[in-house]
Scaffold this motif. Structure first.
Motif, PDB file in Angstrom:
ATOM      1  N   ALA A 251      44.830  48.267  39.635  1.00 30.62           N
ATOM      2  CA  ALA A 251      44.273  49.259  38.328  1.00 30.62           C
ATOM      3  C   ALA A 251      45.067  50.236  38.191  1.00 30.62           C
ATOM      4  O   ALA A 251      44.711  50.867  37.046  1.00 30.62           O
ATOM      5  N   HIS A 252      45.635  50.887  39.452  1.00 25.75           N
ATOM      6  CA  HIS A 252      46.305  52.195  39.188  1.00 25.75           C
ATOM      7  C   HIS A 252      47.660  52.106  38.766  1.00 25.75           C
ATOM      8  O   HIS A 252      48.239  53.107  38.950  1.00 25.75           O
ATOM      9  N   GLY A 253      48.114  50.914  38.306  1.00 19.21           N
ATOM     10  CA  GLY A 253      49.623  50.933  37.869  1.00 19.21           C
ATOM     11  C   GLY A 253      49.568  51.103  36.126  1.00 19.21           C
ATOM     12  O   GLY A 253      50.910  50.788  35.785  1.00 19.21           O
ATOM     13  N   GLY A 254      48.507  51.690  35.796  1.00 15.65           N
ATOM     14  CA  GLY A 254      48.841  51.581  34.219  1.00 15.65           C
ATOM     15  C   GLY A 254      48.865  50.403  33.330  1.00 15.65           C
ATOM     16  O   GLY A 254      49.427  50.034  32.565  1.00 15.65           O
ATOM     17  N   ASN A 255      48.163  49.383  33.966  1.00 11.32           N
ATOM     18  CA  ASN A 255      48.352  48.012  33.418  1.00 11.32           C
ATOM     19  C   ASN A 255      47.342  47.454  32.487  1.00 11.32           C
ATOM     20  O   ASN A 255      46.325  48.366  32.380  1.00 11.32           O
ATOM     21  N   ARG A 256      47.389  46.654  31.619  1.00  9.66           N
ATOM     22  CA  ARG A 256      46.314  46.215  30.856  1.00  9.66           C
ATOM     23  C   ARG A 256      45.934  44.815  31.334  1.00  9.66           C
ATOM     24  O   ARG A 256      46.601  43.859  31.481  1.00  9.66           O
ATOM     25  N   PHE A 257      44.632  44.695  31.461  1.00  7.85           N
ATOM     26  CA  PHE A 257      43.879  43.448  31.911  1.00  7.85           C
ATOM     27  C   PHE A 257      43.127  42.881  31.005  1.00  7.85           C
ATOM     28  O   PHE A 257      42.473  43.593  30.311  1.00  7.85           O
ATOM     29  N   VAL A 258      43.201  41.433  31.234  1.00  5.22           N
ATOM     30  CA  VAL A 258      42.358  40.497  30.548  1.00  5.22           C
ATOM     31  C   VAL A 258      41.817  39.802  31.652  1.00  5.22           C
ATOM     32  O   VAL A 258      42.325  39.235  32.424  1.00  5.22           O
ATOM     33  N   ILE A 259      40.521  39.939  32.092  1.00 11.10           N
ATOM     34  CA  ILE A 259      39.863  39.264  32.983  1.00 11.10           C
ATOM     35  C   ILE A 259      38.733  38.340  32.383  1.00 11.10           C
ATOM     36  O   ILE A 259      37.847  38.692  31.527  1.00 11.10           O
ATOM     37  N   THR A 260      38.541  37.221  33.150  1.00  6.10           N
ATOM     38  CA  THR A 260      37.729  36.054  32.663  1.00  6.10           C
ATOM     39  C   THR A 260      37.032  35.598  33.618  1.00  6.10           C
ATOM     40  O   THR A 260      37.515  35.422  34.968  1.00  6.10           O
TER      41      THR A 260
ATOM     42  N   SER B 252      42.597  52.289  33.394  1.00  4.39           N
ATOM     43  CA  SER B 252      43.146  51.058  32.676  1.00  4.39           C
ATOM     44  C   SER B 252      42.617  50.402  31.638  1.00  4.39           C
ATOM     45  O   SER B 252      41.234  50.658  31.710  1.00  4.39           O
ATOM     46  N   ALA B 253      43.061  50.056  30.717  1.00  4.14           N
ATOM     47  CA  ALA B 253      42.714  49.256  29.806  1.00  4.14           C
ATOM     48  C   ALA B 253      42.183  47.780  30.397  1.00  4.14           C
ATOM     49  O   ALA B 253      42.816  47.073  31.245  1.00  4.14           O
ATOM     50  N   CYS B 254      40.859  47.243  30.255  1.00  3.21           N
ATOM     51  CA  CYS B 254      40.497  46.041  30.864  1.00  3.21           C
ATOM     52  C   CYS B 254      39.536  45.441  29.785  1.00  3.21           C
ATOM     53  O   CYS B 254      38.454  45.928  29.274  1.00  3.21           O
ATOM     54  N   LEU B 255      39.810  44.291  29.290  1.00  3.71           N
ATOM     55  CA  LEU B 255      39.061  43.451  28.353  1.00  3.71           C
ATOM     56  C   LEU B 255      38.411  42.322  29.287  1.00  3.71           C
ATOM     57  O   LEU B 255      39.086  41.371  29.824  1.00  3.71           O
ATOM     58  N   ASP B 256      37.030  42.361  29.058  1.00  5.06           N
ATOM     59  CA  ASP B 256      36.531  40.926  29.860  1.00  5.06           C
ATOM     60  C   ASP B 256      35.868  40.092  29.079  1.00  5.06           C
ATOM     61  O   ASP B 256      35.384  40.661  27.904  1.00  5.06           O
ATOM     62  N   ILE B 257      36.388  38.811  29.153  1.00  6.42           N
ATOM     63  CA  ILE B 257      36.209  37.647  28.492  1.00  6.42           C
ATOM     64  C   ILE B 257      35.188  36.605  29.092  1.00  6.42           C
ATOM     65  O   ILE B 257      36.074  35.977  29.946  1.00  6.42           O
ATOM     66  N   PRO B 258      34.121  36.446  28.929  1.00 11.01           N
ATOM     67  CA  PRO B 258      32.949  35.401  29.878  1.00 11.01           C
ATOM     68  C   PRO B 258      33.842  34.191  29.313  1.00 11.01           C
ATOM     69  O   PRO B 258      34.164  34.041  28.019  1.00 11.01           O
ATOM     70  N   GLY B 259      33.875  32.911  30.398  1.00  9.79           N
ATOM     71  CA  GLY B 259      34.227  31.993  29.857  1.00  9.79           C
ATOM     72  C   GLY B 259      34.408  30.946  30.979  1.00  9.79           C
ATOM     73  O   GLY B 259      34.575  30.997  31.907  1.00  9.79           O
ATOM     74  N   ASP B 260      34.386  29.584  30.523  1.00 12.06           N
ATOM     75  CA  ASP B 260      34.261  28.501  31.687  1.00 12.06           C
ATOM     76  C   ASP B 260      35.619  27.865  31.499  1.00 12.06           C
ATOM     77  O   ASP B 260      36.189  27.245  30.647  1.00 12.06           O
ATOM     78  N   ALA B 261      36.217  28.208  32.648  1.00 11.06           N
ATOM     79  CA  ALA B 261      37.820  27.491  32.872  1.00 11.06           C
ATOM     80  C   ALA B 261      37.924  25.994  32.749  1.00 11.06           C
ATOM     81  O   ALA B 261      39.015  25.717  32.416  1.00 11.06           O
ATOM     82  N   LEU B 262      36.630  25.447  32.875  1.00 13.17           N
ATOM     83  CA  LEU B 262      36.756  23.950  32.846  1.00 13.17           C
ATOM     84  C   LEU B 262      36.813  23.609  31.470  1.00 13.17           C
ATOM     85  O   LEU B 262      37.173  22.146  31.063  1.00 13.17           O
ATOM     86  N   ASP B 263      36.557  24.184  30.382  1.00 13.82           N
ATOM     87  CA  ASP B 263      36.577  23.870  29.046  1.00 13.82           C
ATOM     88  C   ASP B 263      38.162  24.268  28.456  1.00 13.82           C
ATOM     89  O   ASP B 263      38.227  25.390  28.381  1.00 13.82           O
ATOM     90  N   PRO B 264      38.704  23.349  28.144  1.00 13.70           N
ATOM     91  CA  PRO B 264      40.317  23.567  27.598  1.00 13.70           C
ATOM     92  C   PRO B 264      40.281  24.787  26.368  1.00 13.70           C
ATOM     93  O   PRO B 264      41.278  25.423  26.156  1.00 13.70           O
ATOM     94  N   ARG B 265      39.346  24.443  25.340  1.00 15.75           N
ATOM     95  CA  ARG B 265      39.186  25.374  24.412  1.00 15.75           C
ATOM     96  C   ARG B 265      38.809  26.750  24.792  1.00 15.75           C
ATOM     97  O   ARG B 265      39.583  27.637  24.130  1.00 15.75           O
TER      98      ARG B 265
END
Length: 257
Positions: free
Chosen positions: A27-36, A56-69
């Motif tokens: 998080a201290h590298g000036g990165n942009r995160f998308v976490i799920t 840092s920029a961080c976008l959190d997106i709840p989701g089920d990795a078992l769902d391909p869509r």
């Protein structure tokens, strides 16, 4: 400061454990995160921590990795937010204590889905996206040393991890000309909350913070395969070259502790 800087990083399975800790360490590298991950409150807490501590920029997106869509939608959202995905860490999966003489067909199938299908669900849209990027991208997968040898009470889990490793090994060769790189991460036993009470013996167990440091180092250096810690890695390598009767005896003793 991490050498991975100013990158767009997708981390699947980031609500706790290794995934959450890798997010914090980068998080201290000036990165942009998308976490799920599936657990929205825990995921939001990690995102809030990253933004507050590092800016840092961080976008959190709840989701089920078992769902391909759902997986494809996360990749799409990441690109819509930041324009590209430079690094993807596929960290979803489970490895419970499972004795072959006690499990059902459905339970084994679910472990395969949790540790193999989730990789496929993200791999395909990530390859499509990174293949369109001038510099390609890095796809890393949290595999396991259990995928290298038949560990008692970890058979279904190890089989799923072995399948995922083979898939990524093939993808690495096929997609190298397009700039898409692959790193398979093979940790030993890691002290996460999920496995703390499963009853499975865990020789040479390491903390999730230490495991995350190994992962970050691998993301920086991009080896095809990364094995850690050295103690468990050495044990697994020795078991693979020993005669089967000897390795089987040692594994039975380890599993009975």
């Amino acid at each position: 400061m991490a050498r991975i800087t100013d990158r767009t990083i997708l981390i699947v399975g980031a609500s706790s454990g290794i995934g959450a800790e890798v997010t914090r360490q980068l998080a201290h590298g000036g990165n942009r995160f998308v976490i799920t991950a599936r657990r929205a409150p825990e995921l939001a807490a990690v995102a809030k921590e990253v933004r507050a501590a590092a800016g840092s920029a961080c976008l959190d997106i709840p989701g089920d990795a078992l769902d391909p869509r759902a997986a494809a939608d996360v990749v799409t959202a990441a690109v819509e937010a930041y324009g590209s995905i430079d690094v993807a860490l596929l960290n979803a999966g489970q490895g419970p204590d499972m004795s072959i003489d006690e499990v059902s067909v459905a339970e084994v199938s679910r472990i395969m889905a949790l540790n193999y299908d989730v990789v496929v669900n993200y791999l395909i849209p990530l390859v499509q996206q990174m293949g369109s990027q001038p510099d390609g991208g890095l796809i890393a997968h949290t595999n396991s040393l259990a995928g290298l040898i038949g560990v008692p009470r970890q058979g279904p889990y190890g089989a799923a991890k072995a399948a995922a490793r083979t898939l990524l090994d093939a993808a690495r060769v096929e997609l190298a000309p397009r700039g898409i790189r692959f790193t398979s991460l093979h940790p030993g036993f890691v002290a996460t909350d999920r496995v703390s009470t499963d009853g499975l013996p865990k020789p040479f167990q390491i903390s999730q913070e230490r495991a995350a440091r190994y992962v970050v180092r691998a993301l920086e250096k991009e080896p095809a395969q990364a094995y850690f810690p050295w103690t468990t890695t050495a044990l697994v390598r020795a078991l693979r070259v020993l005669p089967t009767p000897a390795s089987s005896l040692i594994l039975r003793k380890l599993a009975s502790r």
